[in-house]
Scaffold this active site. Structure first.
Site, short mmCIF file in Angstrom:
data_model
loop_
_atom_site.label_atom_id
_atom_site.label_comp_id
_atom_site.label_asym_id
_atom_site.label_seq_id
_atom_site.Cartn_x
_atom_site.Cartn_y
_atom_site.Cartn_z
N THR A 1 0.83 -1.20 0.00
CA THR A 1 0.00 0.00 0.00
C THR A 1 0.86 1.25 0.00
O THR A 1 1.83 1.35 0.74
CB THR A 1 -0.93 0.01 1.23
OG1 THR A 1 -1.68 -1.20 1.25
CG2 THR A 1 -1.86 1.19 1.21
N CYS B 1 -4.96 -7.93 5.80
CA CYS B 1 -4.74 -6.54 6.21
C CYS B 1 -5.11 -6.37 7.69
O CYS B 1 -6.22 -6.68 8.10
CB CYS B 1 -5.57 -5.59 5.36
SG CYS B 1 -5.26 -3.85 5.72
N ASP C 1 10.00 -11.46 6.60
CA ASP C 1 11.39 -11.32 7.06
C ASP C 1 12.43 -11.79 6.05
O ASP C 1 13.54 -12.14 6.45
CB ASP C 1 11.60 -12.05 8.39
CG ASP C 1 10.73 -11.51 9.51
OD1 ASP C 1 10.23 -10.39 9.36
OD2 ASP C 1 10.53 -12.22 10.51
#
Length: 867
Positions: free
Chosen positions: A498, A583, A706
């Protein structure tokens, strides 16, 4: 069994146990590495600032000034509070006066307590400015040409239908007055794009050395204009303020300086910089922004005087003394270029050859959506089918725990389309959006008959069978429309990011080797309303080989119609459509969308099956998290994602909604979910119920979380056996991570190469958002958004220990040169200075507020909001 065999068996058991409990890499402390702290070499670490140099934040006591001094001084001692501040003994009160005094003292104490809490909260707020988010950020939209016709300025007489009669247009067509008031052109050095692609590594490094300095240069180094006098340049620099840069003026042999710069004293030409370079014109041979371009001097020809210079004999277009230039040879070369993706010739328009972007919605379609009459026959039929199925399943299980299985019959969609087409054909209309309302009204009776037909298609028999077997309705034998398979194995997947995952940034990642791109998350409701900003998120560059878009919504009534609208408007321009089920932000979660869908698998089932039915052959994928809280529940979804819902691919982020980006991603659970899906497929293939069905092949399962080095990437692939990995924050901080993974090397990228990446982003942004004032400042804003992540990169050459870790925070350090130090600055003003080297000075009213208040790598409140 011998002792050796027993020892070997014990070792194997221990190894298997270790495999089962493995969640993420664990790197213990060594003499060179302390977990959580980036191991920077001692010679680059700067001393900590003295405590006296740290600014002390003053507490605002305005809220407590109304209290008496005595009450403020004795906040913690209720026995000594009094309203009398004189040295005399307090007067003894009796009766009502004493009660009133006690009430006043209690009120003063309560007010003092509230003021103390407010002061502490203020201190915490000041403290929190080092972390957290700047919410409700506002960015002003800066445009030029106020009062002038934008169509006329951009495309000339073809841009305005009133061009032949300018008086009929509400806006001015006076080009000369516009040029007279226009701000001076921005300077951008010429770049040999074609030659750069053919250069060897050594030649590129030489070009970078010629183009960028490692020490600051004066501003006069970059812009020398033949038409401006020394006094004008000095006045301009004085007005704009002193500016320094690391960008040299073009001195490379590949782009020799122009010696044929025209000279003009015409007032209408004072804003032109004849030595600048328009990034659009340099590549395409024409500029789509026309006269509005802030690099106008690079693509206009001086033909004479304007109406200001010679009122009696003006020349040029609209009496400007100028003409726009179109380089035909460059245009032909541009149109003959090779593309990584292009639509079939039958679906291309005549103007597509000049476009390097695809997936533009039609004007009729957007207008119909804004008027709420876009034709959605498939959606109507599918939602009716799901409603009917839900009612019949409720007879079996009133609690609603049973969900439908398998794809929705293709006949449901086909009959709905046939009914809609027949209704339009009877009236002599096409299925255009303008006639959608009439078509739907006339087809209402036919759709009711279609619903009755669906109910009589044997569903009652299946419900009866479900009631006796405690199962759910089985529609798996009804074969779906032929879906395109996603053969993703080892492809590098750039996450849907986003704000930062815009088209120019994706082009940067493409250049570094990314394979799969997913556009920024779009809200289903905004898509349905025809919001232009939302529909721009599906825009695709021709260099993106595999591209999809991500949708966010909480109801089938929202997501199913959006899927049909996307298929109708964009079609084959999307390789897949993704559903956001991860989200974590409250704004999305509280509406039942994003990660909230993880707790409602029945509703998610309806969404997936409904969208699959209306998307035709376009695959549907999902992106998930481990759960909403501490309990991991997503493996239950993986058990049915392919066999019951027909999902084409699944991605799992190894954190829960509550974790956001805190702690390490749980790759052990990612492996568990991948194995769960593959086991469910194996059971489906072995079941006798589906013996006549084609054998099901497990869909791609991607892990996320990660990944910051090529060592991280391959270790997780080896341990979890996922098909690939999605890269999010790692790509934001160092977009060249894709190159490191493909070449299996730690790239100690130079500061010049990183600055040239900023130059590319500026050019890509101007090409995408436009080279006018609005486009320049939009590019500047998103360039700063990108630098809010790239500044966190700690150069590989500064580290004692490799590989680097995503959540390791560096101490205060300096770079190996001035440019590298500036690129590591966490000050947003330094990011703006970097944009000035390619986009010029920003307007005084322009400002940038970073989304994240600090450069912290992992905090509770400063988590990035990428799903």
């Amino acid at each position: 069994m011998s002792e050796a065999d027993a020892a070997t068996s014990a070792m194997d058991s221990a190894a298997e146990a270790a495999e089962q409990v493995w969640k993420h890499p664990v790197y213990g402390a060594t003499d060179k590495y302390t977990p959580g702290i980036a191991p920077i070499k001692a010679e680059y670490i700067l001393p900590k600032p003295a405590s006296g140099s740290v600014a002390v934040v003053e507490v605002n006591d305005d809220a407590s000034e109304r209290l008496t001094k005595r009450a403020l001084a004795t906040t913690g001692d209720s026995a000594s509070v009094t309203t009398n501040t004189s040295d005399e003994a307090p007067k003894k009160l009796k009766g009502a006066a004493r009660k009133r005094a006690r009430r006043e003292e209690a009120a003063a104490l309560a007010a003092a307590h509230r003021a103390e809490k407010k002061c502490k909260a203020g201190q915490q707020t000041q403290h929190a400015k080092k972390g957290g988010q700047n919410k409700a950020r506002q960015f002003s939209s800066l445009k030029d040409a106020h009062g002038h016709c934008h169509g006329f300025l951009s495309r000339g007489v073809q841009g305005c239908k009133f061009a032949q009669c300018a008086q009929a247009c509400r806006f001015s067509h006076d080009l000369v007055s516009y040029l007279e008031k226009k701000e001076r052109d921005l300077f951008l050095p010429a770049v040999p794009h074609k030659q750069l692609d053919a250069m060897s590594h050594t030649q590129k490094m030489q070009w970078l050395q010629d183009s960028y300095s490692l020490t600051l240069l004066p501003a006069s180094n970059t812009s020398t204009t033949a038409s401006a006098s020394t006094q004008q340049l000095e006045a301009q620099q004085q007005a704009q303020g002193e500016m320094t840069t690391f960008v040299r003026a073009s001195s490379s042999a590949a782009v020799p300086p122009r010696s044929d710069l025209p000279a003009s004293s015409d007032p209408a030409h004072a804003s032109l910089d004849w030595s600048t370079t328009c990034p659009i014109f340099a590549v395409k041979g024409f500029c789509t922004m026309g006269w509005k371009c802030r690099f106008l001097g690079s693509h206009v020809r001086l033909v004479g005087a304007s109406s200001l210079g010679d009122p009696l004999n003006p020349t040029g277009f609209a009496s400007s003394g100028l003409e726009l230039v179109r380089d035909q040879a460059r245009m032909d070369e541009w149109r003959a270029r090779t593309r990584a993706f292009e639509l079939s010739h039958a679906k291309q328009s005549a103007s597509d050859a000049d476009q390097d972007e695809l997936n533009f919605g039609t004007s009729d379609g957007m207008k119909a959506m804004r008027k709420r009459n876009f034709p959605l026959p498939k959606t109507k039929a599918v939602l009716k089918f799901l409603e009917t199925e839900t009612k019949q399943l409720a007879d079996v299980d009133p609690h609603g725990s049973i969900a439908g299985k398998g794809p929705i019959p293709t006949s449901v969609v086909e009959e709905a389309v046939a009914v809609s087409a027949g209704a339009n054909g009877c009236n002599g209309h096409s299925t255009a959006p303008a006639s959608a309302a009439a078509a739907e009204a006339e087809a209402e009776d036919d759709l009711e008959e279609l619903e009755n037909a669906m109910r009589n298609r044997g569903l009652h028999a299946r419900v009866a069978q479900a009631a006796t077997t405690n199962g759910s309705i089985d529609l798996a034998r009804i074969r779906p429309s032929e879906k395109r398979r996603l053969n993703w194995r080892g492809e590098l997947y750039l996450a849907p990011l986003t704000t930062t995952g815009n088209l120019p940034f994706r082009r940067i990642c493409t250049g570094y080797g990314s394979d799969i791109h997913c556009g920024e998350m779009g809200l289903a409701e905004s898509f349905l309303h025809g919001n232009a900003a939302e529909w721009s998120l599906v825009r695709r560059h021709e260099s993106e080989r595999i591209f999809g878009t991500q949708l966010c919504g909480g109801k089938p009534d929202l997501l199913v119609p959006v899927a049909e609208a996307l298929k109708a408007e964009v079609g084959d321009g999307l390789d897949f459509v993704d559903i956001n089920c991860g989200c974590p932000i409250d704004l999305v979660f509280n509406k039942g969308a994003g990660s909230a869908l993880l707790d409602h698998p029945t509703k998610l089932s309806k969404i997936v099956r409904g969208m699959n039915a209306v998307l035709g052959d376009t695959p549907l994928t999902i992106k998930l998290r481990t759960g909403t809280g501490a309990k991991q529940t997503t493996h239950k979804i993986f058990a049915k994602a392919q066999t019951e819902w027909r999902v084409a691919a699944a991605t799992l982020h190894g954190r829960s909604r509550k974790q956001r980006y805190k702690n390490d991603a749980d790759w052990g659970y990612i492996a568990t979910c991948a194995n769960t899906l593959r086991e469910s497929v194996s059971e489906w293939n072995e079941s006798s119920r589906f013996a006549d069905e084609p054998e099901m092949v497990p869909i791609p399962v991607y892990g996320n979380g990660d990944v910051y080095s090529w060592q991280d990437y391959y270790e997780r692939i080896e341990r979890t056996h996922v098909d690939g990995e999605m890269i999010a924050r790692g790509a934001l901080i160092k977009p060249w991570l894709f190159t490191e993974i493909k070449e299996r090397r730690d790239w100690d990228i130079s500061s010049r190469e990183r600055l040239d990446m900023m130059r590319k982003f500026a050019e890509y942004g101007l090409t995408h958002w436009g080279s006018d004032t609005h486009g320049v400042n939009t590019t500047r804003r998103f360039m700063c958004e990108m630098m809010s992540f790239t500044h966190r990169y700690v150069p590989t050459g500064l580290l004692e220990f490799l590989p680097s870790r995503l959540n390791d925070r560096p101490p205060l350090f300096r770079g190996r040169d001035e440019l590298e130090t500036l690129l590591a600055s966490s000050n947003a003003q330094d990011w703006v200075k970097l944009t000035e080297m390619f986009l010029g000075k920003p307007p005084q009213e322009w400002s940038f507020t970073p989304k994240h208040k600090s450069s912290s790598y992992s905090t509770d409140d400063a988590a990035e909001q990428q799903g």
